[in-house]
Design an enzyme around this catalytic site. Sequence first.
Site, PDB file in Angstrom:
ATOM      1  N   GLY A 131      43.234  21.938   5.681  1.00 22.49           N
ATOM      2  CA  GLY A 131      42.803  21.514   7.009  1.00 22.49           C
ATOM      3  C   GLY A 131      42.242  22.652   7.836  1.00 22.49           C
ATOM      4  CE  LYS A 187      47.736  22.623   3.169  1.00 21.88           C
ATOM      5  NZ  LYS A 187      46.291  22.847   3.169  1.00 21.88           N
ATOM      6  CB  SER A 203      46.126  25.351  17.862  1.00 19.55           C
ATOM      7  OG  SER A 203      46.659  25.533  16.561  1.00 19.55           O
ATOM      8  CD  GLN A 204      44.687  23.951  11.431  1.00 16.30           C
ATOM      9  OE1 GLN A 204      43.944  23.126  10.908  1.00 16.30           O
ATOM     10  NE2 GLN A 204      45.851  24.280  10.892  1.00 16.30           N
ATOM     11  CG  ASP A 254      52.622  24.727  10.571  1.00 13.47           C
ATOM     12  OD1 ASP A 254      52.474  23.492  10.584  1.00 13.47           O
ATOM     13  OD2 ASP A 254      51.665  25.524  10.454  1.00 13.47           O
ATOM     14  NE  ARG A 309      53.644  19.130   7.201  1.00 10.55           N
ATOM     15  CZ  ARG A 309      53.116  20.331   7.411  1.00 10.55           C
ATOM     16  NH1 ARG A 309      53.265  20.922   8.587  1.00 10.55           N
ATOM     17  NH2 ARG A 309      52.444  20.948   6.447  1.00 10.55           N
TER      18      ARG A 309
END
Length: 416
Positions: free
Chosen positions: A69, A397, A145-146, A297, A328
Amino acid sequence: MTYTITAPEQINTTIKLPASKSISNRALIIHAIAKGKIIPQNLSNCDDTEVIINALKNMPEVIDIKAAGTAMRFTTAYLATKVGEEHIITGTERMKHRPIAILVDALRYLGAEIEYTGEEGFPPLRIKGKKLEGGHLEVPGNISSQFISALLMIGPVLENGLELKLTGDIISRPYIDLTLWTMREFGAEADWTDVDTVTIKPTPYQDREYLIENDWSAASYWYEILALSNDTNSCIKLEGLMDGSKQGDSVLRYIFSLLGIKTTFASKQQGKPTTVTLKKHKCMLPRLDYDFTGSPDLAQTFVVCCCEMGIPFKFTGLATLKIKETDRIEALKNELKKLGFVIHDENNNTLFWDGERCTPTNQPIETYEDHRMALAFAPTAFHHQGLEINHPEVVSKSYPQYWEDLEKAGFIINKK
């Protein structure tokens, strides 16, 4: 593939953590925007970083960023500034169902030429790079925030720079601060100019030597391991972390101090990675309430850890968990029930546990193509003999050598 994990009676080990994925991915995009010649040192070897490295090195017509992502969002913004180039960016089936319209709309507002080649609002994207004017832009502060970091990093190459105003509540602010800090490390003039506004001047990045710190997110699983271990004399040393780190997840050392894990730095020299020693003390905490808005996270680590320690909790600020590699929130509810814990959610942003138990099924833990499910559940082997985890390879990942590091620490892993 399924792993059966047996935990050791005592742990006394030194682990070299993987490099920070968050810093690696930012440094690589900035390095590419700067047309730099000096490759950042100590890059992460995880899947998410590898796809960015391959994309930037080869720049094929069709760029497949797989399940990453961060790579999808950062590379989309970067490609929008590549004057005269045209690319299609795509990913896994799950990626094709992860929304990206907010970023696309923002880039279009700045003048970018982007079109959807499949379902509106989702990858794949066709991007025609061009010179973008920049200027004033407003986006919601409660988005990933990405998206925000992707916009910020291209700010220095916009003709008029970028003034980005974040409306409403601002989540994951530490990740935005990490982006700004990394940008400034490469010479950008970028900072908060108001409580809700970031201003970036059109000052080019500078090529420079750059050493990437190791990953605090990866460290969280070793803190969890020590917290769940049965031996009070166990000790874990973690290499390559900094006191005063700009990584948002470094807050974990303060939260884990409440759970009985003490952190000691071999050196407190600013900007210099060092070795961290973790030691276990008695935990007297009756319950833990925490807002994970700034570090979502870490949620899986603490949800699993608190259940296993028998510490009731209420964790808020988890809205972004539903649009990660998997949902999640649902994944945690499903898998913890297999271990005998009944946790609840509310308002799509909160998980809580009041101590409710159920009969464990001891079925294998499913990972849902989500690395953090495998990473966070493996330490529960201390309390669940013969713990099984399906599709353990998903850790590639973010932490490819996780299982080897567990074996080094004394865990026995049977593979089938």
